[in-house]
Design an enzyme around this catalytic site. Structure first.
Site, PDB file in Angstrom:
ATOM      1  N   ASP A  51     -16.492 -16.793 -93.362  1.00  0.00           N
ATOM      2  CA  ASP A  51     -15.142 -16.311 -93.673  1.00  0.00           C
ATOM      3  C   ASP A  51     -14.363 -16.043 -92.393  1.00  0.00           C
ATOM      4  OD1 ASP A  51     -13.290 -15.017 -95.864  1.00  0.00           O
ATOM      5  OD2 ASP A  51     -13.274 -13.653 -94.145  1.00  0.00           O
ATOM      6  N   TYR A  56      -7.179 -14.223 -87.429  1.00  0.00           N
ATOM      7  CA  TYR A  56      -8.254 -13.699 -86.575  1.00  0.00           C
ATOM      8  C   TYR A  56      -8.224 -14.388 -85.202  1.00  0.00           C
ATOM      9  CZ  TYR A  56     -10.188 -12.056 -91.081  1.00  0.00           C
ATOM     10  OH  TYR A  56     -10.372 -11.485 -92.320  1.00  0.00           O
ATOM     11  N   LYS A  81      -7.758 -18.605 -93.979  1.00  0.00           N
ATOM     12  CA  LYS A  81      -6.664 -17.948 -94.720  1.00  0.00           C
ATOM     13  C   LYS A  81      -5.289 -18.274 -94.131  1.00  0.00           C
ATOM     14  CE  LYS A  81      -9.848 -14.060 -95.413  1.00  0.00           C
ATOM     15  NZ  LYS A  81     -10.577 -13.924 -94.135  1.00  0.00           N
ATOM     16  N   HIS A 112      -3.686 -14.849 -97.454  1.00  0.00           N
ATOM     17  CA  HIS A 112      -4.323 -13.661 -96.875  1.00  0.00           C
ATOM     18  C   HIS A 112      -3.755 -12.358 -97.465  1.00  0.00           C
ATOM     19  CE1 HIS A 112      -6.408 -12.346 -92.874  1.00  0.00           C
ATOM     20  NE2 HIS A 112      -6.604 -11.444 -93.819  1.00  0.00           N
TER      21      HIS A 112
HETATM   22  N1  LIG Z   1      -8.960 -10.467 -96.459  1.00  0.00           N
HETATM   23  C1  LIG Z   1      -8.756  -9.436 -95.688  1.00  0.00           C
HETATM   24  O1  LIG Z   1      -7.634  -8.889 -95.581  1.00  0.00           O
HETATM   25  C2  LIG Z   1      -9.902  -8.875 -94.891  1.00  0.00           C
HETATM   26  C3  LIG Z   1      -9.802  -7.603 -94.318  1.00  0.00           C
HETATM   27  C4  LIG Z   1     -10.905  -7.106 -93.620  1.00  0.00           C
HETATM   28  C5  LIG Z   1     -12.053  -7.879 -93.499  1.00  0.00           C
HETATM   29  N2  LIG Z   1     -12.101  -9.137 -94.037  1.00  0.00           N
HETATM   30  C6  LIG Z   1     -13.321  -9.988 -93.920  1.00  0.00           C
HETATM   31  O2  LIG Z   1     -14.458  -9.224 -94.307  1.00  0.00           O
HETATM   32  C7  LIG Z   1     -15.418  -9.235 -93.259  1.00  0.00           C
HETATM   33  C8  LIG Z   1     -16.262  -7.973 -93.273  1.00  0.00           C
HETATM   34  O3  LIG Z   1     -15.460  -6.818 -93.231  1.00  0.00           O
HETATM   35  P1  LIG Z   1     -15.450  -5.799 -92.006  1.00  0.00           P
HETATM   36  O4  LIG Z   1     -15.818  -6.504 -90.749  1.00  0.00           O
HETATM   37  O5  LIG Z   1     -14.140  -5.100 -92.082  1.00  0.00           O
HETATM   38  O6  LIG Z   1     -16.517  -4.693 -92.416  1.00  0.00           O
HETATM   39  P2  LIG Z   1     -18.081  -4.647 -92.750  1.00  0.00           P
HETATM   40  O7  LIG Z   1     -18.657  -5.993 -92.833  1.00  0.00           O
HETATM   41  O8  LIG Z   1     -18.210  -3.715 -93.890  1.00  0.00           O
HETATM   42  O9  LIG Z   1     -18.640  -3.859 -91.512  1.00  0.00           O
HETATM   43  C9  LIG Z   1     -18.837  -4.425 -90.252  1.00  0.00           C
HETATM   44  C10 LIG Z   1     -19.442  -3.349 -89.366  1.00  0.00           C
HETATM   45  O10 LIG Z   1     -20.680  -2.907 -89.916  1.00  0.00           O
HETATM   46  C11 LIG Z   1     -21.742  -3.116 -88.992  1.00  0.00           C
HETATM   47  N3  LIG Z   1     -22.894  -3.629 -89.735  1.00  0.00           N
HETATM   48  C12 LIG Z   1     -22.973  -4.794 -90.457  1.00  0.00           C
HETATM   49  N4  LIG Z   1     -24.190  -4.918 -91.015  1.00  0.00           N
HETATM   50  C13 LIG Z   1     -24.895  -3.832 -90.641  1.00  0.00           C
HETATM   51  C14 LIG Z   1     -26.224  -3.386 -90.889  1.00  0.00           C
HETATM   52  N5  LIG Z   1     -27.071  -4.105 -91.640  1.00  0.00           N
HETATM   53  N6  LIG Z   1     -26.630  -2.206 -90.337  1.00  0.00           N
HETATM   54  C15 LIG Z   1     -25.789  -1.484 -89.564  1.00  0.00           C
HETATM   55  N7  LIG Z   1     -24.513  -1.844 -89.297  1.00  0.00           N
HETATM   56  C16 LIG Z   1     -24.072  -3.005 -89.825  1.00  0.00           C
HETATM   57  C17 LIG Z   1     -21.223  -4.129 -87.989  1.00  0.00           C
HETATM   58  O11 LIG Z   1     -21.763  -3.839 -86.731  1.00  0.00           O
HETATM   59  P3  LIG Z   1     -22.693  -4.890 -85.932  1.00  0.00           P
HETATM   60  O12 LIG Z   1     -21.850  -6.094 -85.637  1.00  0.00           O
HETATM   61  O13 LIG Z   1     -23.052  -4.092 -84.732  1.00  0.00           O
HETATM   62  O14 LIG Z   1     -23.883  -5.183 -86.808  1.00  0.00           O
HETATM   63  C18 LIG Z   1     -19.725  -3.848 -87.983  1.00  0.00           C
HETATM   64  O15 LIG Z   1     -19.419  -2.805 -87.098  1.00  0.00           O
HETATM   65  C19 LIG Z   1     -14.555  -9.422 -91.999  1.00  0.00           C
HETATM   66  O16 LIG Z   1     -15.325  -9.807 -90.896  1.00  0.00           O
HETATM   67  C20 LIG Z   1     -13.574 -10.455 -92.493  1.00  0.00           C
HETATM   68  O17 LIG Z   1     -14.167 -11.732 -92.479  1.00  0.00           O
HETATM   69  C21 LIG Z   1     -11.055  -9.626 -94.758  1.00  0.00           C
END
Ligand SMILES: NC(=O)c1ccc[n+]([C@@H]2O[C@H](COP(=O)([O-])OP(=O)(O)OC[C@H]3O[C@@H](n4cnc5c(N)ncnc54)[C@H](OP(=O)(O)O)[C@@H]3O)[C@@H](O)[C@H]2O)c1
Length: 315
Positions: A51, A56, A81, A112
């Site tokens: 994704d 980004y 997106k 998006h």
């Molecule tokens: N459509 C939209 O508007 C939108 C908005 C926000 C996000 N997104 C998408 O959703 C994806 C994920 O969301 P997000 O990055 O906001 O949040 P997330 O995946 O909930 O959290 C990422 C954070 O959690 C940590 N993490 C992940 N797995 C872990 C584990 N097993 N144990 C401990 N820590 C862990 C990561 O650190 P480490 O890297 O250190 O493991 C990072 O700091 C984004 O990358 C993006 O592709 C889309």
């Protein structure tokens, strides 16, 4: 979990998507070696759903990882997106994304956000102003015939805006990608989308790891001999949503691919975490009182987000 054991969801157009993907929002905009390395590692570990987004700024790095991985393109489910500033020109914007990714097609192209951004005047357009999301969606529908995207979908759409879209759509979005975790479970949106065969995809599915010390989730994790992230992600897939956790750490990436069994009681406990005092909130800050009742130019009412005073969401 091996590649074949990652569960898949069937989309409303018959295509399949791996339930677990790697999220590529790195917290800052731009291409980097770190993005390429993360996606390369993810592909080596068995992830086949990626994704990213034009916003980004890292599509080139993602494309480089895909090329270096030697994973056949046909094995991948690649998502990017359409950004708000490109609402009036999705065909051109998709071509730019394909060029940056260096691929002939994406599997899924998402709008998006519902808001269009008028870059010439540095402002978001109002919901009624052209290009409306309906106009943009109609242009996106045309992209499926070009073969440059296999499916189209939306992101950050509420029930209110999906209702408006569906009244005018020829193609029902295959997915709606929104923030989902136990503090923002969006149960009503999930049941609305399920009843219309729209898969919900959970962004921030490990709550940006802010559940690390949550006693409710910790209790289940300890009882199951699993990590907090595994509990959250297994809840996500179990309730029928795809999940796209972001992680640059191999141990986390591996963990995030390994779902655990949760029984009905565990599911109910997690379904109700947001009812605990002060627990119904966004971790991204989009649904937040800090934004003064609006997000990217639209009021919560225009976005269809139901907020109580203080930024706590209605249960
Ligand atoms: N459509 C939209 O508007 C939108 C908005 C926000 C996000 N997104 C998408 O959703 C994806 C994920 O969301 P997000 O990055 O906001 O949040 P997330 O995946 O909930 O959290 C990422 C954070 O959690 C940590 N993490 C992940 N797995 C872990 C584990 N097993 N144990 C401990 N820590 C862990 C990561 O650190 P480490 O890297 O250190 O493991 C990072 O700091 C984004 O990358 C993006 O592709 C889309």
């Amino acid at each position: 979990m091996s590649i074949c054991s990652v569960p898949q969801f069937k989309l409303n157009n018959g295509k399949k998507v791996p339930a677990i993907g790697i999220g590529c929002w790195m917290g800052t905009v731009g291409d980097s070696h770190q993005v390429t390395e993360m996606v390369l590692n993810a592909l080596r570990l068995g992830y086949r759903h990626i994704d990213t987004a034009s916003n980004y700024g890292n599509e080139r790095s993602v494309g480089q990882a895909i090329r270096e991985s030697n994973v056949p393109r046909s094995e991948l489910f690649l998502v990017t997106k359409l950004s708000s500033e490109d609402h009036g020109r999705p065909e051109e914007a998709l071509q730019h994304s394909l060029d940056r990714l260096s691929v002939d097609y994406v599997d899924l192209y998402l709008m998006h956000w519902p808001q269009a951004f008028d870059a010439a005047h540095d402002r978001y357009c109002s919901p009624e102003e052209s290009p409306t999301f309906i106009e943009t969606w109609k242009m996106m529908e045309g992209l499926v015939e070009t073969g440059k995207t296999r499916s189209i979908g939306v992101s950050n759409f509420s029930i209110k805006n999906l209702e408006i879209l569906l009244k005018n759509a020829r193609i029902v979005p295959v997915t709606n990608q929104v923030e989902l975790h136990p503090c923002l479970p969006q149960h009503e949106l999930l049941s609305y989308c399920s009843s219309r065969d729209i898969l919900l995809t959970a962004y921030s599915p490990v709550g940006k790891h802010k559940f690390a010390t949550n006693p409710t989730v910790l209790e289940i994790a300890q009882r199951k001999d699993a990590s907090v992230a595994q509990v959250l992600l297994s809840w996500g897939v179990n309730r029928g949503t795809a999940i796209i956790p972001k992680s640059t750490h191999e141990t986390h990436m591996n963990e995030n691919l390994t779902l655990i069994a949760l029984d009905n009681n565990d599911m109910q406990i997690l379904d109700n975490v947001h009812h605990q005092p002060g627990m119904h909130h966004s971790v991204c800050g989009f649904h937040s009182s800090d934004l003064g009742g609006s997000c990217f130019g639209w009021t919560y009412d225009q976005l269809g987000w139901d907020m109580l005073e203080g930024g706590i969401m209605r249960s």
